[in-house]
Write an enzyme that holds these catalytic residues in place. Structure first.
Site, PDB file in Angstrom:
ATOM      1  N   THR A 139       1.096  -1.171  -0.096  1.00  0.00           N
ATOM      2  CA  THR A 139       0.087   0.006  -0.039  1.00  0.00           C
ATOM      3  C   THR A 139       1.045   1.097   0.087  1.00  0.00           C
ATOM      4  N   ILE A 198      -3.210 -10.036   2.714  1.00  0.00           N
ATOM      5  CA  ILE A 198      -3.623 -11.037   3.815  1.00  0.00           C
ATOM      6  C   ILE A 198      -4.837 -11.677   3.617  1.00  0.00           C
ATOM      7  N   SER A 207      -2.380   1.555   9.661  1.00  0.00           N
ATOM      8  CA  SER A 207      -1.954   1.978  10.684  1.00  0.00           C
ATOM      9  C   SER A 207      -1.940   3.494  11.180  1.00  0.00           C
ATOM     10  N   THR A 256      -1.688  -2.865  19.453  1.00  0.00           N
ATOM     11  CA  THR A 256      -1.282  -1.394  19.685  1.00  0.00           C
ATOM     12  C   THR A 256      -1.748  -1.272  21.025  1.00  0.00           C
ATOM     13  N   ASP A 257      -0.990  -0.219  21.871  1.00  0.00           N
ATOM     14  CA  ASP A 257      -1.659  -0.045  23.241  1.00  0.00           C
ATOM     15  C   ASP A 257      -2.913   1.022  22.940  1.00  0.00           C
ATOM     16  N   GLU A 258      -3.264   1.450  21.538  1.00  0.00           N
ATOM     17  CA  GLU A 258      -4.528   2.267  21.424  1.00  0.00           C
ATOM     18  C   GLU A 258      -5.794   1.409  21.623  1.00  0.00           C
ATOM     19  N   TYR A 288      -9.207   3.116  13.810  1.00  0.00           N
ATOM     20  CA  TYR A 288      -7.910   2.175  13.576  1.00  0.00           C
ATOM     21  C   TYR A 288      -8.069   1.419  14.900  1.00  0.00           C
ATOM     22  N   ALA A 319     -10.337   0.530  16.947  1.00  0.00           N
ATOM     23  CA  ALA A 319     -11.410  -0.353  16.972  1.00  0.00           C
ATOM     24  C   ALA A 319     -11.226  -1.604  16.250  1.00  0.00           C
ATOM     25  N   SER A 320     -10.553  -1.386  14.929  1.00  0.00           N
ATOM     26  CA  SER A 320     -10.190  -2.422  14.053  1.00  0.00           C
ATOM     27  C   SER A 320      -9.170  -3.237  14.533  1.00  0.00           C
ATOM     28  N   LYS A 321      -7.986  -2.635  15.339  1.00  0.00           N
ATOM     29  CA  LYS A 321      -7.010  -3.580  15.906  1.00  0.00           C
ATOM     30  C   LYS A 321      -7.530  -4.368  17.202  1.00  0.00           C
ATOM     31  N   PRO A 368       3.089  21.042  12.192  1.00  0.00           N
ATOM     32  CA  PRO A 368       1.688  20.916  12.771  1.00  0.00           C
ATOM     33  C   PRO A 368       1.499  20.317  14.119  1.00  0.00           C
ATOM     34  N   ASN A 423       3.393  15.703  23.351  1.00  0.00           N
ATOM     35  CA  ASN A 423       3.952  15.805  21.960  1.00  0.00           C
ATOM     36  C   ASN A 423       4.569  17.134  21.549  1.00  0.00           C
ATOM     37  N   GLY A 464     -11.603  13.047  18.512  1.00  0.00           N
ATOM     38  CA  GLY A 464     -11.739  12.022  19.299  1.00  0.00           C
ATOM     39  C   GLY A 464     -10.420  11.822  19.934  1.00  0.00           C
TER      40      GLY A 464
HETATM   41  P1  NAD Z   1       2.933   0.854   8.263  1.00  0.00           P
HETATM   42  O1  NAD Z   1       1.631   1.395   7.968  1.00  0.00           O
HETATM   43  O2  NAD Z   1       4.291   1.397   8.181  1.00  0.00           O
HETATM   44  O3  NAD Z   1       3.071  -0.858   7.483  1.00  0.00           O
HETATM   45  C1  NAD Z   1       2.047  -1.671   7.367  1.00  0.00           C
HETATM   46  C2  NAD Z   1       2.390  -2.459   6.087  1.00  0.00           C
HETATM   47  O4  NAD Z   1       1.573  -3.304   6.103  1.00  0.00           O
HETATM   48  C3  NAD Z   1       2.792  -1.876   4.900  1.00  0.00           C
HETATM   49  O5  NAD Z   1       3.836  -2.362   4.384  1.00  0.00           O
HETATM   50  C4  NAD Z   1       1.521  -2.238   3.865  1.00  0.00           C
HETATM   51  O6  NAD Z   1       1.842  -2.227   2.570  1.00  0.00           O
HETATM   52  C5  NAD Z   1       1.210  -3.452   4.474  1.00  0.00           C
HETATM   53  N1  NAD Z   1      -0.133  -3.974   4.400  1.00  0.00           N
HETATM   54  C6  NAD Z   1      -1.239  -3.145   4.709  1.00  0.00           C
HETATM   55  N2  NAD Z   1      -2.497  -4.014   4.220  1.00  0.00           N
HETATM   56  C7  NAD Z   1      -1.878  -4.943   3.875  1.00  0.00           C
HETATM   57  C8  NAD Z   1      -2.651  -6.401   3.373  1.00  0.00           C
HETATM   58  N3  NAD Z   1      -4.009  -6.121   3.295  1.00  0.00           N
HETATM   59  N4  NAD Z   1      -2.205  -7.227   3.294  1.00  0.00           N
HETATM   60  C9  NAD Z   1      -0.632  -7.341   3.215  1.00  0.00           C
HETATM   61  N5  NAD Z   1       0.206  -6.201   3.415  1.00  0.00           N
HETATM   62  C10 NAD Z   1      -0.514  -5.158   3.769  1.00  0.00           C
HETATM   63  O7  NAD Z   1       2.759   0.152  10.033  1.00  0.00           O
HETATM   64  P2  NAD Z   1       3.457   0.016  11.124  1.00  0.00           P
HETATM   65  O8  NAD Z   1       3.811   1.507  11.727  1.00  0.00           O
HETATM   66  O9  NAD Z   1       4.861  -0.686  10.392  1.00  0.00           O
HETATM   67  O10 NAD Z   1       2.683  -1.239  12.050  1.00  0.00           O
HETATM   68  C11 NAD Z   1       2.899  -2.448  11.674  1.00  0.00           C
HETATM   69  C12 NAD Z   1       2.232  -3.224  12.757  1.00  0.00           C
HETATM   70  O11 NAD Z   1       2.499  -2.626  14.186  1.00  0.00           O
HETATM   71  C13 NAD Z   1       0.665  -2.780  12.691  1.00  0.00           C
HETATM   72  O12 NAD Z   1      -0.176  -4.094  12.903  1.00  0.00           O
HETATM   73  C14 NAD Z   1       0.337  -1.801  13.734  1.00  0.00           C
HETATM   74  O13 NAD Z   1      -1.055  -1.634  14.165  1.00  0.00           O
HETATM   75  C15 NAD Z   1       1.254  -2.372  14.976  1.00  0.00           C
HETATM   76  N6  NAD Z   1       1.945  -1.245  15.840  1.00  0.00           N
HETATM   77  C16 NAD Z   1       2.339  -0.012  15.266  1.00  0.00           C
HETATM   78  C17 NAD Z   1       2.620   0.758  16.071  1.00  0.00           C
HETATM   79  C18 NAD Z   1       3.414   2.168  15.901  1.00  0.00           C
HETATM   80  O14 NAD Z   1       3.690   3.238  16.489  1.00  0.00           O
HETATM   81  N7  NAD Z   1       3.790   2.432  14.305  1.00  0.00           N
HETATM   82  C19 NAD Z   1       2.645   0.664  17.542  1.00  0.00           C
HETATM   83  C20 NAD Z   1       2.323  -0.536  18.093  1.00  0.00           C
HETATM   84  C21 NAD Z   1       1.569  -1.362  17.018  1.00  0.00           C
HETATM   85  P1  TYD Z   2       0.745   9.803  15.414  1.00  0.00           P
HETATM   86  O1  TYD Z   2       2.336   9.717  15.032  1.00  0.00           O
HETATM   87  O2  TYD Z   2      -0.142   9.742  14.263  1.00  0.00           O
HETATM   88  O3  TYD Z   2       0.542   8.436  16.200  1.00  0.00           O
HETATM   89  P2  TYD Z   2      -0.679   7.977  16.900  1.00  0.00           P
HETATM   90  O4  TYD Z   2      -1.883   8.613  16.709  1.00  0.00           O
HETATM   91  O5  TYD Z   2      -1.119   6.636  16.654  1.00  0.00           O
HETATM   92  O6  TYD Z   2      -0.465   8.121  18.480  1.00  0.00           O
HETATM   93  O7  TYD Z   2       0.546  10.840  16.484  1.00  0.00           O
HETATM   94  C1  TYD Z   2       1.289  11.058  17.541  1.00  0.00           C
HETATM   95  C2  TYD Z   2       0.771  12.077  18.227  1.00  0.00           C
HETATM   96  O8  TYD Z   2       0.903  13.303  17.783  1.00  0.00           O
HETATM   97  C3  TYD Z   2      -0.784  11.970  18.516  1.00  0.00           C
HETATM   98  O9  TYD Z   2      -1.189  12.627  19.747  1.00  0.00           O
HETATM   99  C4  TYD Z   2      -1.142  13.183  17.434  1.00  0.00           C
HETATM  100  C5  TYD Z   2      -0.034  14.128  17.424  1.00  0.00           C
HETATM  101  N1  TYD Z   2       0.049  14.650  15.853  1.00  0.00           N
HETATM  102  C6  TYD Z   2       0.232  16.106  15.754  1.00  0.00           C
HETATM  103  O10 TYD Z   2       0.183  16.831  16.788  1.00  0.00           O
HETATM  104  N2  TYD Z   2       0.535  16.744  14.599  1.00  0.00           N
HETATM  105  C7  TYD Z   2       0.565  15.792  13.601  1.00  0.00           C
HETATM  106  O11 TYD Z   2       0.962  16.214  12.449  1.00  0.00           O
HETATM  107  C8  TYD Z   2       0.455  14.494  13.633  1.00  0.00           C
HETATM  108  C9  TYD Z   2       0.625  13.434  12.320  1.00  0.00           C
HETATM  109  C10 TYD Z   2       0.266  13.832  14.815  1.00  0.00           C
END
Ligand code: NAD
Ligand code: TYD
Length: 361
Positions: free
Chosen positions: A37, A61, A86, A135-137, A161, A163-165, A216, A260, A295
């Protein structure tokens, strides 16, 4: 069954860091299934593109036929599920892809894995693992003085997001409880580090600062996130795969709660030293307060006592050391940033930030 693992979403931020470390450490072959994606990027995997222990497969998947084929061909001893949509802001704009991949996709993956696992020998069934990265969310938002999330905290997701996780976590739990599938779930706090797509706060701020664009901050900037360096998250996942108790959940966090605004100011000060602005002013001057996220969760904080005491995992990086590595990586990989911030990315930031009264593209 051999020591091959299937990783889904291994071209994204955390998945790519996980796959790179796994292959470079010689832990076995990784079959990397990714839909590519907007968030998936083969450039993240360039270091191992010719490595015979990395097999990239472009696919979804949710594609049961492809999953059955990969499982029967590669006979993995584990499946690690990173694949997901994500980004919270994108889930607010358009939740459908989140339901499709995070809920329906995880369901198809679980069904395929259940069928494969059911056909293994008794010993291989015992040794197999399905690790779901979450995720912790899913736990919702904490008040300022609330205790950090433990594994038994009530689920209270607030965004499409989360809710889906949460739904996917429940499916994983049910597949263990009902069918005995040997599952593991990790719920991790906010990650940061190399290969982080610049729609998320930390890489967005680094990118915008260097591009002379506004930084921002939603609302007051007082929302709190608990930051973990991505390589520490990957090490936690490896440890849970190796020694986690089947059916269990492990919270993973960095004990690094920061508002932040503080994170953004830290980045500005670091860039002031490493890459000073031509006009001699601080990047702090680029900070702009914009309309808040709908939210918006106030605070996340992980209690990582269980994984520390039961599995001996703890983070190697402090926030200070991790953020320095991260800034250095972005300064050294401006070409990567330029490549991922073209095309679709521009369309997203223009639309999303225009709605908050800011011109970002
Ligand atoms: P990301 O958005 O950077 O990467 C997601 C990857 O999944 C991409 O490479 C995308 O192409 C692939 N993908 C999306 N839909 C797909 C599908 N239907 N089939 C196969 N591949 C698909 O996300 P990330 O930040 O690397 O997060 C990875 C995982 O960790 C996620 O499940 C997320 O919920 C979880 N997570 C992320 C964070 C964070 O801070 N980023 C924290 C905790 C948990
Ligand atoms: P983000 O990196 O999108 O992660 P998550 O929403 O999953 O925690 O955002 C981290 C925090 O930063 C969140 O409280 C939203 C805030 N944020 C901003 O203040 N400005 C921005 O442009 C973005 C993308 C996030």
């Amino acid at each position: 069954m051999n020591n091959t693992i299937i990783v889904t979403g291994g071209a994204g931020f955390i998945g790519a860091n996980f796959v790179l470390a796994w292959v470079k450490q010689g832990l076995g072959t990784v079959v990397n299934l990714d839909k590519l994606t907007y968030a998936g990027n083969l450039e993240n995997l360039v270091e191992i593109q010719h490595n015979p222990h990395h097999v990239f497969v472009h696919g979804d998947i949710g594609d049961r036929t492809l999953l059955d084929k990969l499982l029967s061909e590669h006979r993995p001893c584990a499946v690690v599920n990173f694949a997901a949509e994500s980004h919270v802001d994108r889930s607010i704009h358009g939740p459908e892809d989140f339901i499709q991949t995070n809920v329906v996709g995880t369901f198809h993956l679980l069904e395929a894995v259940r069928a494969y696992w059911g056909g293994l020998s008794h010993e291989n069934r015992q040794n197999f693992r399905f690790l779901h990265v979450s995720t912790d969310e899913v736990y919702g938002s904490l008040g300022k003085t609330d205790a950090a999330f433990t594994e038994s905290h009530t689920y209270a997701p607030n965004s499409p997001y989360s809710a889906s996780k949460a739904a996917s976590d429940h499916l994983v739990r049910a597949y263990h409880h009902t069918y005995g599938l040997p599952t593991l779930t990790t719920n991790c706090s906010n990650n940061y580090g190399p290969h982080h797509f610049p729609e998320k706060l930390i890489p967005l701020v680094i990118h915008n600062a260097l591009a002379g664009l506004p930084l921002p901050i939603y609302g007051t900037g007082q929302q709190i996130r608990d930051w973990l360096y991505v390589e520490d998250h990957c090490a936690a996942i490896r440890r849970v795969l190796e020694a986690g108790k089947v059916g269990d959940v492990y919270n993973v966090g960095g004990w690094n709660e920061k508002p932040n605004i503080e994170v953004v100011k830290t980045l500005c000060r670091m860039l002031d030293i490493k890459k000073p602005r031509a006009d001699g002013k601080s990047y702090v001057d680029q900070i702009t307060f914009v309309e808040d996220r709908l939210g918006h969760d106030q605070r996340y904080a992980i209690d990582a006592t269980k994984i520390a005491s039961q599995l001996g995992w703890k983070p190697k990086e402090t926030f200070e050391s991790g953020i320095e590595k991260t800034v250095n990586w972005y300064l050294e990989h401006q070409e990567w940033v330029a490549n991922v911030t073209s095309g679709d990315y521009r369309h997203w930031v223009a639309k999303h930030y225009a709605e908050r009264g800011e011109e970002l593209a």
